[in-house]
Design an enzyme around this catalytic site. Structure first.
Site, PDB file in Angstrom:
ATOM      1  N   HIS A  35       0.868  -1.121   0.303  1.00  0.00           N
ATOM      2  CA  HIS A  35      -0.235  -0.151  -0.165  1.00  0.00           C
ATOM      3  C   HIS A  35       0.978   1.327  -0.464  1.00  0.00           C
ATOM      4  O   HIS A  35       0.858   2.258  -0.723  1.00  0.00           O
ATOM      5  CB  HIS A  35      -0.475   0.225   1.291  1.00  0.00           C
ATOM      6  CG  HIS A  35      -1.848  -0.996   1.530  1.00  0.00           C
ATOM      7  ND1 HIS A  35      -1.890  -1.668   2.596  1.00  0.00           N
ATOM      8  CD2 HIS A  35      -2.807  -1.755   0.677  1.00  0.00           C
ATOM      9  CE1 HIS A  35      -2.856  -2.721   1.947  1.00  0.00           C
ATOM     10  NE2 HIS A  35      -3.852  -2.705   1.424  1.00  0.00           N
ATOM     11  N   LYS A  79     -15.277  -7.709   4.279  1.00  0.00           N
ATOM     12  CA  LYS A  79     -14.924  -8.397   5.414  1.00  0.00           C
ATOM     13  C   LYS A  79     -15.647  -8.300   6.620  1.00  0.00           C
ATOM     14  O   LYS A  79     -16.210  -7.808   7.157  1.00  0.00           O
ATOM     15  CB  LYS A  79     -13.955  -7.551   4.765  1.00  0.00           C
ATOM     16  CG  LYS A  79     -13.223  -7.030   3.866  1.00  0.00           C
ATOM     17  CD  LYS A  79     -11.847  -7.022   3.741  1.00  0.00           C
ATOM     18  CE  LYS A  79     -10.961  -7.000   1.990  1.00  0.00           C
ATOM     19  NZ  LYS A  79     -10.156  -6.314   1.617  1.00  0.00           N
ATOM     20  N   ARG A  92      -2.636  -6.404  -8.033  1.00  0.00           N
ATOM     21  CA  ARG A  92      -1.411  -7.669  -7.755  1.00  0.00           C
ATOM     22  C   ARG A  92      -1.137  -8.496  -9.106  1.00  0.00           C
ATOM     23  O   ARG A  92       0.349  -8.709  -9.065  1.00  0.00           O
ATOM     24  CB  ARG A  92      -1.687  -8.276  -6.226  1.00  0.00           C
ATOM     25  CG  ARG A  92      -1.497  -7.455  -5.267  1.00  0.00           C
ATOM     26  CD  ARG A  92      -1.797  -7.605  -3.929  1.00  0.00           C
ATOM     27  NE  ARG A  92      -2.651  -7.706  -3.685  1.00  0.00           N
ATOM     28  CZ  ARG A  92      -4.368  -8.101  -2.997  1.00  0.00           C
ATOM     29  NH1 ARG A  92      -3.625  -7.742  -1.893  1.00  0.00           N
ATOM     30  NH2 ARG A  92      -5.102  -7.887  -3.265  1.00  0.00           N
ATOM     31  N   SER A 139      -3.347  -7.873   2.698  1.00  0.00           N
ATOM     32  CA  SER A 139      -3.538  -7.713   4.932  1.00  0.00           C
ATOM     33  C   SER A 139      -4.158  -8.932   5.342  1.00  0.00           C
ATOM     34  O   SER A 139      -4.085  -9.698   6.436  1.00  0.00           O
ATOM     35  CB  SER A 139      -4.835  -6.582   4.816  1.00  0.00           C
ATOM     36  OG  SER A 139      -4.090  -5.279   4.274  1.00  0.00           O
TER      37      SER A 139
END
Ligand code: ADP
Length: 164
Positions: free
Chosen positions: A17, A41, A91, A128
């Site tokens: 990040h 989430k 990514r 994360s």
């Protein structure tokens, strides 16, 4: 003034990040990092204020960066901060599918553009969720997150695994 809005859950904010923020700061006059609540989430590790505080600390060396933490629709955040574009990191190719849909939805809703910055290969496996998993079971995350974040995670997990 060109404003880039970099949104995410940032739970926690990691080196991938940080690199995106640094690179975005070369493209925009101001970069607003928005820590958002993601209802998809499960239970968060850090609350929004904690995330905001940590991101402020680790981006303090970039003067054009501002951090907000909000719980609202992204296009409304974009409008509120006067964003010229939303910035997202990519990514792996599989990220692209969901990102493309979000970008199209946001463009449809508000006309805001999204730009994608591909991560450096050294961060392509850093996520994360994985960082949380490693830390939860006592693994060393210091290669993946800034020291401030590693310290907060160690503190959070000092009494053993945290249940998601
Ligand atoms: P989400 O927005 O899905 O909650 P995150 O908080 O994990 O996702 O990430 C926020 C933004 O950072 C997203 O654009 C995501 O693609 C990007 N990102 C996540 N991990 C990396 C990484 N290792 N390198 C570059 N960008 C990343």
């Amino acid at each position: 003034m060109k404003v880039g809005l970099f949104p995410g859950s940032f739970d926690p904010f990691h080196n991938g990040h940080l690199e995106i923020v640094e690179r975005a700061s070369h493209l925009f006059d101001e970069v607003v990092v928005a820590a958002l609540r993601n209802p998809q989430k499960s239970q968060a590790l850090f609350d929004l204020d904690e995330r905001k505080q940590m991101i402020e600390e680790v981006t303090a060396h970039i003067p054009s960066v501002r951090i907000v933490s909000v719980s609202k629709l992204l296009v409304n955040v974009a409008r509120d901060v006067g964003a010229s574009a939303i910035v997202r990191g990519l990514r792996v190719v599989s990220d692209f599918e969901a990102e493309m849909q979000m970008a199209q939805m946001n463009h449809h809703l508000s006309g805001v553009e999204t730009i994608f910055i591909p991560t450096s290969p050294k961060y392509s496996f850093v996520a994360s969720k994985l960082v949380r998993e490693v830390a939860r079971f006592g693994g060393d995350v210091s290669a993946f997150v800034p020291k401030v974040v590693a310290d907060h995670m160690a503190e959070r997990f000092k009494d053993g695994p945290f249940d998601d």
